[in-house]
Structure formats: structure tokens, C-alpha cells
Design an enzyme around this catalytic site. Structure first.
Site, mmCIF file in Angstrom:
data_model
loop_
_atom_site.group_PDB
_atom_site.id
_atom_site.type_symbol
_atom_site.label_atom_id
_atom_site.label_comp_id
_atom_site.label_asym_id
_atom_site.label_seq_id
_atom_site.Cartn_x
_atom_site.Cartn_y
_atom_site.Cartn_z
ATOM 1 C CE LYS A 197 3.259 -6.653 -5.351
ATOM 2 N NZ LYS A 197 3.064 -5.771 -6.535
ATOM 3 C CG ASP A 221 0.333 -5.209 -2.313
ATOM 4 O OD1 ASP A 221 -0.730 -5.198 -2.951
ATOM 5 O OD2 ASP A 221 1.384 -4.689 -2.730
#
Length: 334
Positions: free
Chosen positions: A18, A155
Site C-alpha cells: 500500500k 491496516d
């Protein structure tokens, strides 16, 4: 009576990295976490995780074999922890129930640098939840998947959703942003320096306590644009604003001061803004296409090799050209 384990097939998942295009830290919560407002995107750079049932011994436990980047002690790996969370959430609700789900053998090809601000461990955990359910032929509704993911790390819920998203709370509130058109290229440069995330947040609390309102405004604006329609070229045009839209940048600079001159030198070499992903140490630059990013990555590699770009750390940095993924990657890897 047929053996339910005989019908279970292995599962394979890609676990993408990410990138935080924006990261506004709104303040410390009572539980010790921080409230965030962050626009995050998935990248084509990904780990590969395979999961298979271990049917031979009912006393067998989950196992993990890792290739590639050193992911640390196997017992601490988030992918193994995620399988345990998925097992507890499923209970006896699988074809071989009402007993617990069988042990899984996991193989992880680690292509994402570890502790780099790219979310590799959290992505592996999300892939493990999804892959374990397929391997067991079990199902969980979205809310129970999200709850399992949030118990593992902040996350992990983002990676269950996949693609560009607005992430709020401590990370458990994820709203997909579906308006990105085109395939922007990204250059990633990860110096070989340790940047412990708890140390960065502690430094942030010491020097600021809450984020810069301008970063929050930039984050809100980008989220609004990605809800509507934003081209790859328009995203790259906003790189100057986005490169500074990270409230953790001053704190990371205190924890690892040698990152500051390296970031400046990288920006001069590439002739474009350079941002920091999460708490770092990965630095990024945006390009309109993968081919442009690849050419830029080659220039960085050459500069590191000939000494014109001095990277902190005991060895050469990880350098990669990749792309932003506009939607969730499907799980089976080639």
C-alpha cells in the site's frame, strides 16, 4: 462416509503493498491509538501467499514457510495470526464441522520490504484471512471478516477492501474510492534503515500532538476527487501537494534524520516531488505510466551504483517501479 478434507483445494492470494498518498493524524485516542484521515492505494507490488489444508494429522498446527525478504520470527508472523483469528471466527461453520477447521500449511513469497511503511505484513494477514476461508470452504460475512482483521492490526481492514480508499478511525473505517482512471506509475525507494512506528508516533505526540490542518484539508480534497473521477495525469499533477501531505514526516525526520538529505537528493535526481509512505522509510514518486516509472527507477539504481546518490543504511536501498491498482486484485497469482 466421504472425507470432507479430500474436497478442499489449496488457495493462492496476492497480498499487495500500500501507499499513503495522504496521512493526516487527528490526535491521540484514549486507547493509545491515533485517529487518522488517510487516502491509501494498493500497488501491483505484492507478496504471494499459498494455503493448503494439512489433513494427515489431526494434531497438526498451522505452519509457515517464507521465501524472499526476511519477515522475522515465524511465530510472530501476522499471516499465521490471521489464520488463527479466521479459525476462531468460523468455529464449526465449515463443511467438516462442528469440529474446528484443520491446520493449514502456508507458503509466503515475500516481495515487499519488511517494516517499510508499505503494509506488507498487514496485507499478508488480510490475504491469509481470505485464503484460509477458501481453503476450508468456509464463509464469513463482511462484518465478521472486518472484525477479525481489526483485531490483527490497524491496516488490515484496508487490505480486505482493496483498491483506493479513505481510511479513518485507527484504520478500521474504510470507504472505497472508485474514481481513479488510468494506471499511475510509482517509484519506490526504501533505504535500509530502521524506523519503528511506535517511535515515530511518540515523536509526533511530543512535538505536535495533533496534525497540521493543511494536511487534513489536502486529504479531504483528494478523497473527494477520488470519489468522483480523477485521471492518472491529474493525480501526478497533484504530487507536489501530496508529497507534503503526511503529518508523520516531521516526526520520522527526527527519528531518522539521515532520511531528510536523502529525500532531498532523490527529489533533485528525479526532478519531481518525493513523498513518504506512512511512517517510512519508503519514499515514493508518482508518474503517469509504469514505463516512465521504470525509467526513473533505473536512473535511481544507476545513481546509487555510481555513488552520485548516497543512501543511508549499510547496503543499497530497495528500488522498484510499480503501479497503483485502481480496484481490488483478484486472488489467484500466476
Amino acid at each position: 462416509m466421504s472425507d470432507p478434507l479430500a474436497k478442499l483445494a489449496p488457495a493462492v492470494r496476492l497480498a499487495p503493498a500500500k501507499l499513503n498518498l495522504t496521512l493526516a493524524v487527528l490526535g491521540r485516542r484514549r486507547d493509545g491509538f491515533h485517529d487518522l484521515h488517510s487516502v491509501m492505494v494498493s500497488l501491483a507490488l505484492a507478496d504471494r501467499l499459498s494455503l493448503a489444508v494439512t489433513p494427515t494429522d489431526p494434531r497438526a498446527t498451522d505452519s509457515l514457510h517464507v521465501e524472499g525478504f526476511d519477515a522475522g520470527p515465524v511465530a510472530d508472523n501476522l499471516a499465521l495470526r490471521a489464520v488463527g483469528e479466521a479459525r476462531r471466527a468460523v468455529g464449526g461453520g465449515w463443511p467438516g464441522g462442528p469440529g474446528p477447521t484443520p491446520a493449514l500449511s502456508l507458503r509466503l513469497e515475500k516481495r515487499i520490504p519488511v517494516a517499510a511503511g508499505l503494509g506488507g505484513g498487514s496485507s499478508d494477514a488480510a490475504a491469509a484471512i481470505d485464503g484460509a476461508l477458501e481453503a476450508w470452504d468456509a464463509e464469513l460475512d463482511g462484518q465478521r471478516r472486518l472484525a477479525a482483521a481489526a483485531r490483527i492490526g490497524s491496516d488490515v481492514p484496508f487490505f480486505l477492501a482493496g483498491g483506493p480508499a479513505l481510511v479513518e478511525g485507527r484504520g478500521e473505517q474504510v470507504v472505497p474510492l472508485l474514481g481513479l482512471h488510468g494506471v499511475p506509475g510509482v517509484v519506490l525507494v526504501t533505504p535500509v534503515v530502521a524506523v519503528p512506528t511506535p517511535d515515530v508516533f511518540a515523536a509526533f505526540d511530543a512535538i505536535r500532538g495533533q496534525g497540521d490542518g493543511a494536511v487534513r484539508q489536502s486529504s479531504v480534497h483528494l478523497a473527494e476527487e477520488l470519489r468522483a473521477k480523477l485521471s492518472a495525469a491529474d493525480l501526478v499533477a497533484r504530487a507536489g501537494v501530496l508529497a507534503s501531505a503526511n503529518d508523520l514526516l516531521p516526526a520520522t525526520s527526527l527519528v531518522v534524520p539521515e532520511l531528510v538529505p536523502f529525500k532531498r537528493a532523490l527529489s533533485r535526481l528525479l526532478h519531481r516531488p518525493v513523498g513518504l509512505s506512512g511512517s517510512g522509510p519508503t519514499l515514493w514518486a508518482l508518474y503517469a505510466s509504469e514505463s516512465e516509472a521504470r525509467a526513473a527507477a533505473e536512473a535511481v539504481e544507476a545513481a546509487v551504483h555510481d555513488g552520485t546518490l548516497a543512501a543511508p543504511g549499510p547496503s543499497a536501498p530497495f528500488i522498484c517501479a510499480t503501479t497503483i491498482v485502481g480496484h481490488r486484485q483478484e486472488g489467484v497469482a500466476s
